[in-house]
Design a protein around this motif. Sequence first.
Motif, PDB file in Angstrom:
ATOM      1  N   UNK A  89       0.822  -1.207   0.000  1.00 50.93           N
ATOM      2  CA  UNK A  89       0.000   0.000   0.000  1.00 50.93           C
ATOM      3  C   UNK A  89       0.857   1.259   0.000  1.00 50.93           C
ATOM      4  N   UNK A  90       1.987   1.219   0.697  1.00 52.35           N
ATOM      5  CA  UNK A  90       2.851   2.404   0.797  1.00 52.35           C
ATOM      6  C   UNK A  90       3.688   2.636  -0.453  1.00 52.35           C
ATOM      7  N   UNK A  91       3.865   1.606  -1.269  1.00 49.84           N
ATOM      8  CA  UNK A  91       4.756   1.684  -2.419  1.00 49.84           C
ATOM      9  C   UNK A  91       4.171   2.564  -3.519  1.00 49.84           C
ATOM     10  N   UNK A  92       4.993   3.470  -4.054  1.00 48.97           N
ATOM     11  CA  UNK A  92       4.545   4.381  -5.101  1.00 48.97           C
ATOM     12  C   UNK A  92       5.106   4.043  -6.477  1.00 48.97           C
ATOM     13  N   UNK A  93       5.916   2.995  -6.580  1.00 54.68           N
ATOM     14  CA  UNK A  93       6.428   2.574  -7.887  1.00 54.68           C
ATOM     15  C   UNK A  93       5.509   1.494  -8.453  1.00 54.68           C
ATOM     16  N   UNK A  94       5.832   0.971  -9.641  1.00 51.47           N
ATOM     17  CA  UNK A  94       5.072  -0.152 -10.172  1.00 51.47           C
ATOM     18  C   UNK A  94       5.187  -1.317  -9.199  1.00 51.47           C
ATOM     19  N   UNK A  95       4.085  -2.018  -8.984  1.00 45.80           N
ATOM     20  CA  UNK A  95       4.098  -3.001  -7.902  1.00 45.80           C
ATOM     21  C   UNK A  95       3.105  -4.119  -8.168  1.00 45.80           C
ATOM     22  N   UNK A  96       3.357  -5.233  -7.465  1.00 45.13           N
ATOM     23  CA  UNK A  96       2.446  -6.377  -7.498  1.00 45.13           C
ATOM     24  C   UNK A  96       2.513  -7.063  -6.146  1.00 45.13           C
ATOM     25  N   UNK A  97       1.366  -7.547  -5.681  1.00 41.50           N
ATOM     26  CA  UNK A  97       1.301  -8.272  -4.414  1.00 41.50           C
ATOM     27  C   UNK A  97       0.814  -9.686  -4.686  1.00 41.50           C
ATOM     28  N   UNK A  98       1.605 -10.675  -4.270  1.00 38.24           N
ATOM     29  CA  UNK A  98       1.263 -12.081  -4.459  1.00 38.24           C
ATOM     30  C   UNK A  98       1.180 -12.755  -3.089  1.00 38.24           C
ATOM     31  N   UNK A  99       0.000 -13.181  -2.703  1.00 37.50           N
ATOM     32  CA  UNK A  99      -0.201 -13.921  -1.452  1.00 37.50           C
ATOM     33  C   UNK A  99      -0.341 -15.401  -1.802  1.00 37.50           C
ATOM     34  N   UNK A 100       0.563 -16.214  -1.277  1.00 34.03           N
ATOM     35  CA  UNK A 100       0.553 -17.650  -1.559  1.00 34.03           C
ATOM     36  C   UNK A 100      -0.305 -18.358  -0.506  1.00 34.03           C
ATOM     37  N   UNK A 101      -1.409 -18.905  -0.950  1.00 34.11           N
ATOM     38  CA  UNK A 101      -2.357 -19.531  -0.047  1.00 34.11           C
ATOM     39  C   UNK A 101      -1.734 -20.742   0.664  1.00 34.11           C
ATOM     40  N   UNK A 102      -1.873 -20.773   1.985  1.00 36.95           N
ATOM     41  CA  UNK A 102      -1.409 -21.901   2.782  1.00 36.95           C
ATOM     42  C   UNK A 102       0.062 -21.901   3.124  1.00 36.95           C
ATOM     43  N   UNK A 103       0.812 -20.882   2.689  1.00 34.09           N
ATOM     44  CA  UNK A 103       2.258 -20.846   2.932  1.00 34.09           C
ATOM     45  C   UNK A 103       2.573 -20.188   4.264  1.00 34.09           C
ATOM     46  N   UNK A 104       3.464 -20.798   5.024  1.00 32.96           N
ATOM     47  CA  UNK A 104       3.946 -20.234   6.275  1.00 32.96           C
ATOM     48  C   UNK A 104       5.169 -19.364   5.988  1.00 32.96           C
ATOM     49  N   UNK A 105       5.913 -19.011   7.010  1.00 34.98           N
ATOM     50  CA  UNK A 105       7.006 -18.052   6.864  1.00 34.98           C
ATOM     51  C   UNK A 105       8.114 -18.585   5.955  1.00 34.98           C
ATOM     52  N   UNK A 106       8.482 -17.780   4.957  1.00 34.93           N
ATOM     53  CA  UNK A 106       9.558 -18.102   4.003  1.00 34.93           C
ATOM     54  C   UNK A 106       9.297 -19.408   3.256  1.00 34.93           C
TER      55      UNK A 106
END
Length: 316
Positions: A277-294
Amino acid sequence: MNPIIITLLIVLGVVLSCCIGLYFTARYFFRFTILRKPTATLDNNINANTKWEQHLEFIRPRKDWLAKQPLEDVYITSFDGLKLHGTVLKCGSNKNCVICFHGYTSRGLNDYGAMAKFYYEQNFNVIMIDARKHGDSEGKYTGFGVLDRQDAVKWVDFAIQKFGEDVNIFLHGDSMGGATVLMTSGLDLPSNVKAIVADCAFTSAYDVFSHILKRDYHIPKFPIMNITERMTKKKAGYGYRDASTLNEVAKTNIPILFIHGSVDDFVPTWMSEKNYQACNSEKELLIIKGADHAESYYTDTALYENAVKNMIKKYT
């Protein structure tokens, strides 16, 4: 003895005991988080919720492949005089390079042992760095992105010197490494840096430490965080709020791919959402379903790799 004096002595004793308790709690937290400790592996990763054994069938053959490649140990000197180590996998071309930044207590060959093969197949040279105080790099104190972002600039300069003035550079980081590349994004970087991939990055050291205090110890952040931060400033030379990913991505012009696991509660998913949300450059958000940390790369490799391939196609 006067009852008032007795009461005051009791109160003073209670206050003194509380202060001593707070000091030693903060000291424990400082020593546990900031000082050098053994390198994490798949078997002793600090995030106990991540079930690495389910991914070993995928990870081990790729690490075995990497171990058979002609790897090169390389070194730079940090702004404060530390000898920092990296491992280079050359792809036979000087056109593209990715610099990989690992997570807390890990090292480059651990976190990118499997992913290096993917980048190699995309015709990328791969530099897997050991952050200060990790792996074969010098240092007594963890930088948590605040100090590491200055090291990242040095690694970018190194990549240009090694692969040429026209090399396309990607920065890829996970967890603490993800925060590092985001904290680097707003600095004065050469135009060679074409894109950034930030996997499960926290927003600041202060935010993630506060979360862990509450999650694992059921302790409010005040005053432990304040005391621990003062210790870190005195010993390591930085404060937990001296750098924020939110501030840096707000002023960067470098395209960023944010990735996070949907069930990550070590670095909560909302941190990547706030970064996005804070990023002002070109951006993409990918949420991997079911994935834990790293764990996102191993949970849905195809989705992860396709997102990175799109970045490569678009920005190199």
